[in-house]
Design a protein around this motif. Sequence first.
Motif, PDB file in Angstrom:
ATOM      1  N   ALA A 269      42.551  45.506  45.008  1.00  0.00           N
ATOM      2  CA  ALA A 269      41.298  45.364  44.271  1.00  0.00           C
ATOM      3  C   ALA A 269      41.587  45.095  42.805  1.00  0.00           C
ATOM      4  CB  ALA A 269      40.454  46.626  44.426  1.00  0.00           C
ATOM      5  N   ASN A 270      40.889  44.119  42.250  1.00  0.00           N
ATOM      6  CA  ASN A 270      41.052  43.809  40.823  1.00  0.00           C
ATOM      7  C   ASN A 270      39.744  43.255  40.293  1.00  0.00           C
ATOM      8  OD1 ASN A 270      40.930  41.106  41.718  1.00  0.00           O
ATOM      9  ND2 ASN A 270      43.157  40.982  41.881  1.00  0.00           N
ATOM     10  N   GLY A 271      39.785  42.688  39.112  1.00  0.00           N
ATOM     11  CA  GLY A 271      38.591  42.089  38.536  1.00  0.00           C
ATOM     12  C   GLY A 271      37.467  43.093  38.403  1.00  0.00           C
ATOM     13  N   SER A 272      36.305  42.739  38.952  1.00  0.00           N
ATOM     14  CA  SER A 272      35.124  43.588  38.795  1.00  0.00           C
ATOM     15  C   SER A 272      35.246  44.908  39.534  1.00  0.00           C
ATOM     16  CB  SER A 272      33.875  42.842  39.285  1.00  0.00           C
ATOM     17  OG  SER A 272      33.995  42.523  40.658  1.00  0.00           O
ATOM     18  N   LEU A 273      36.232  45.037  40.436  1.00  0.00           N
ATOM     19  CA  LEU A 273      36.425  46.284  41.166  1.00  0.00           C
ATOM     20  C   LEU A 273      37.425  47.209  40.492  1.00  0.00           C
ATOM     21  CD1 LEU A 273      36.408  45.145  44.910  1.00  0.00           C
ATOM     22  CD2 LEU A 273      34.559  46.203  43.600  1.00  0.00           C
ATOM     23  N   ASP A 274      37.997  46.769  39.369  1.00  0.00           N
ATOM     24  CA  ASP A 274      38.904  47.645  38.622  1.00  0.00           C
ATOM     25  C   ASP A 274      38.184  48.938  38.242  1.00  0.00           C
ATOM     26  OD1 ASP A 274      41.162  46.147  38.697  1.00  0.00           O
ATOM     27  OD2 ASP A 274      40.896  45.225  36.727  1.00  0.00           O
ATOM     28  N   GLY A 275      38.834  50.042  38.495  1.00  0.00           N
ATOM     29  CA  GLY A 275      38.246  51.326  38.142  1.00  0.00           C
ATOM     30  C   GLY A 275      37.281  51.868  39.180  1.00  0.00           C
ATOM     31  N   SER A 276      37.036  51.120  40.232  1.00  0.00           N
ATOM     32  CA  SER A 276      36.147  51.583  41.300  1.00  0.00           C
ATOM     33  C   SER A 276      36.946  52.439  42.273  1.00  0.00           C
ATOM     34  CB  SER A 276      35.534  50.400  42.044  1.00  0.00           C
ATOM     35  OG  SER A 276      36.519  49.755  42.850  1.00  0.00           O
ATOM     36  N   ARG A 277      36.278  52.919  43.305  1.00  0.00           N
ATOM     37  CA  ARG A 277      36.963  53.739  44.293  1.00  0.00           C
ATOM     38  C   ARG A 277      37.765  52.895  45.276  1.00  0.00           C
ATOM     39  NH1 ARG A 277      32.696  56.743  48.042  1.00  0.00           N
ATOM     40  NH2 ARG A 277      34.660  57.595  48.827  1.00  0.00           N
ATOM     41  N   PHE A 278      37.652  51.569  45.194  1.00  0.00           N
ATOM     42  CA  PHE A 278      38.306  50.712  46.184  1.00  0.00           C
ATOM     43  C   PHE A 278      39.702  50.303  45.724  1.00  0.00           C
ATOM     44  CE2 PHE A 278      33.732  50.127  46.693  1.00  0.00           C
ATOM     45  CZ  PHE A 278      33.602  50.513  48.024  1.00  0.00           C
ATOM     46  N   THR A 279      40.629  50.351  46.670  1.00  0.00           N
ATOM     47  CA  THR A 279      41.996  49.928  46.388  1.00  0.00           C
ATOM     48  C   THR A 279      42.305  48.550  46.969  1.00  0.00           C
ATOM     49  OG1 THR A 279      42.742  51.161  48.349  1.00  0.00           O
ATOM     50  CG2 THR A 279      42.898  52.271  46.213  1.00  0.00           C
ATOM     51  N   PHE A 280      41.504  48.127  47.971  1.00  0.00           N
ATOM     52  CA  PHE A 280      41.741  46.833  48.600  1.00  0.00           C
ATOM     53  C   PHE A 280      40.422  46.140  48.929  1.00  0.00           C
ATOM     54  CE2 PHE A 280      45.448  49.397  49.878  1.00  0.00           C
ATOM     55  CZ  PHE A 280      46.491  48.568  49.472  1.00  0.00           C
ATOM     56  N   THR A 281      40.475  44.813  48.953  1.00  0.00           N
ATOM     57  CA  THR A 281      39.397  44.027  49.527  1.00  0.00           C
ATOM     58  C   THR A 281      39.906  43.385  50.805  1.00  0.00           C
ATOM     59  OG1 THR A 281      39.963  42.024  48.277  1.00  0.00           O
ATOM     60  CG2 THR A 281      38.400  43.563  47.272  1.00  0.00           C
ATOM     61  N   LEU A 282      38.979  43.089  51.704  1.00  0.00           N
ATOM     62  CA  LEU A 282      39.344  42.516  52.996  1.00  0.00           C
ATOM     63  C   LEU A 282      38.293  41.460  53.348  1.00  0.00           C
ATOM     64  CD1 LEU A 282      40.223  44.589  56.225  1.00  0.00           C
ATOM     65  CD2 LEU A 282      39.238  42.322  56.259  1.00  0.00           C
ATOM     66  N   ASN A 283      38.755  40.227  53.524  1.00  0.00           N
ATOM     67  CA  ASN A 283      37.868  39.123  53.891  1.00  0.00           C
ATOM     68  C   ASN A 283      38.337  38.515  55.211  1.00  0.00           C
ATOM     69  OD1 ASN A 283      35.978  38.643  51.465  1.00  0.00           O
ATOM     70  ND2 ASN A 283      37.984  38.822  50.502  1.00  0.00           N
ATOM     71  N   PRO A 284      37.606  38.761  56.302  1.00  0.00           N
ATOM     72  CA  PRO A 284      38.033  38.247  57.614  1.00  0.00           C
ATOM     73  C   PRO A 284      37.991  36.724  57.706  1.00  0.00           C
ATOM     74  CG  PRO A 284      36.359  39.963  57.833  1.00  0.00           C
ATOM     75  CD  PRO A 284      36.389  39.551  56.402  1.00  0.00           C
ATOM     76  N   TYR A 285      37.124  36.114  56.909  1.00  0.00           N
ATOM     77  CA  TYR A 285      36.935  34.664  56.943  1.00  0.00           C
ATOM     78  C   TYR A 285      37.146  34.071  55.555  1.00  0.00           C
ATOM     79  CZ  TYR A 285      34.626  35.897  61.332  1.00  0.00           C
ATOM     80  OH  TYR A 285      34.357  36.404  62.573  1.00  0.00           O
ATOM     81  N   VAL A 286      37.457  32.793  55.533  1.00  0.00           N
ATOM     82  CA  VAL A 286      37.469  32.016  54.294  1.00  0.00           C
ATOM     83  C   VAL A 286      36.261  31.097  54.357  1.00  0.00           C
ATOM     84  CG1 VAL A 286      38.689  30.329  52.877  1.00  0.00           C
ATOM     85  CG2 VAL A 286      39.985  32.068  54.147  1.00  0.00           C
ATOM     86  N   GLY A 287      35.381  31.220  53.376  1.00  0.00           N
ATOM     87  CA  GLY A 287      34.149  30.444  53.427  1.00  0.00           C
ATOM     88  C   GLY A 287      33.033  31.259  54.043  1.00  0.00           C
ATOM     89  N   CYS A 288      31.814  30.766  53.868  1.00  0.00           N
ATOM     90  CA  CYS A 288      30.653  31.512  54.367  1.00  0.00           C
ATOM     91  C   CYS A 288      29.531  30.534  54.679  1.00  0.00           C
ATOM     92  CB  CYS A 288      30.194  32.540  53.338  1.00  0.00           C
ATOM     93  SG  CYS A 288      28.816  33.556  53.913  1.00  0.00           S
ATOM     94  N   VAL A 289      29.063  30.567  55.893  1.00  0.00           N
ATOM     95  CA  VAL A 289      28.051  29.616  56.340  1.00  0.00           C
ATOM     96  C   VAL A 289      26.708  29.839  55.651  1.00  0.00           C
ATOM     97  CG1 VAL A 289      27.187  30.955  58.297  1.00  0.00           C
ATOM     98  CG2 VAL A 289      27.172  28.455  58.412  1.00  0.00           C
ATOM     99  N   PHE A 290      26.479  31.027  55.089  1.00  0.00           N
ATOM    100  CA  PHE A 290      25.211  31.276  54.415  1.00  0.00           C
ATOM    101  C   PHE A 290      25.066  30.432  53.150  1.00  0.00           C
ATOM    102  CE2 PHE A 290      25.289  35.738  56.440  1.00  0.00           C
ATOM    103  CZ  PHE A 290      24.733  35.236  57.604  1.00  0.00           C
TER     104      PHE A 290
END
Length: 271
Positions: free
Chosen positions: A16-37
Amino acid sequence: MVEFKEITSRTILTPANGSLDGSRFTFTLNPYVGCVFGCKYCYVREMPAAKHREAEWGEYVDIKTNAAQLLEKEIQKAKKKGTPVSIFMSTATDPYQGVEAKAGLTRSLLEAMLSQKDEIDYLMIHTRSPLAKRDIDLFLEFEQKIIVSMTIETDLEKVRKVFTPSAPPIPARLATLREITEAGVPTRASISPMLPLSKHIAKTLRGVTNQVALDDFFMGDGSRGRRTERMNIKKLYEQLNLLQWFERGAYKKVLVLLKEEFEEVDVFNEI
């Protein structure tokens, strides 16, 4: 026309970095690249990985077929280093976009986490899709280590259709959030980013969840609004004759309404 492609990924957990710095999260997880929405305001449009694609944002989805196998290994690797495994899923895609109904990738990731449940500190699932209710059985197994966050950036369908015409309707999202909440899973509504809203927003959300978060383009696009400016989102507000909602600080009037219904409101990086 959306292009779907299966890929193998070298990693699945991103520190986790950027806007998540200092948050409770240590990792982000994205199952897909891209988003149909393909939401018009999505800050991912302005990230290098998206800008270097030939296809427009919303017109491609890469499926990380080896994601679950990678996750099991990377959880163990993190724990050996003494790093808490607190995951935000997802920051740059929707884990329950339509292709998930067939691919089952997000579900396989949840199963992989549950196979090592003692190693998981916390999981936030961030989505705007009614498909999320499919996995209530797995959400419950996480007990208090999970929260399902449903994006409800507006309660006005006419606004939703302008900014996110390919995303699920607001009534379907509200109904899904209520169902997940009533099943006993911790949930929250995420007004993210805040679009023009009605005066009933707080009471509407209080009827479907016990928690709420709020941010706007200036707090939540990862660049203090600069990415949003480059995407010319302001013009959409002008078309709706709702330019007052694009002002810095406009969120504060919504915050007042939310505080009347919720004991706490998580305001993202309040400025």
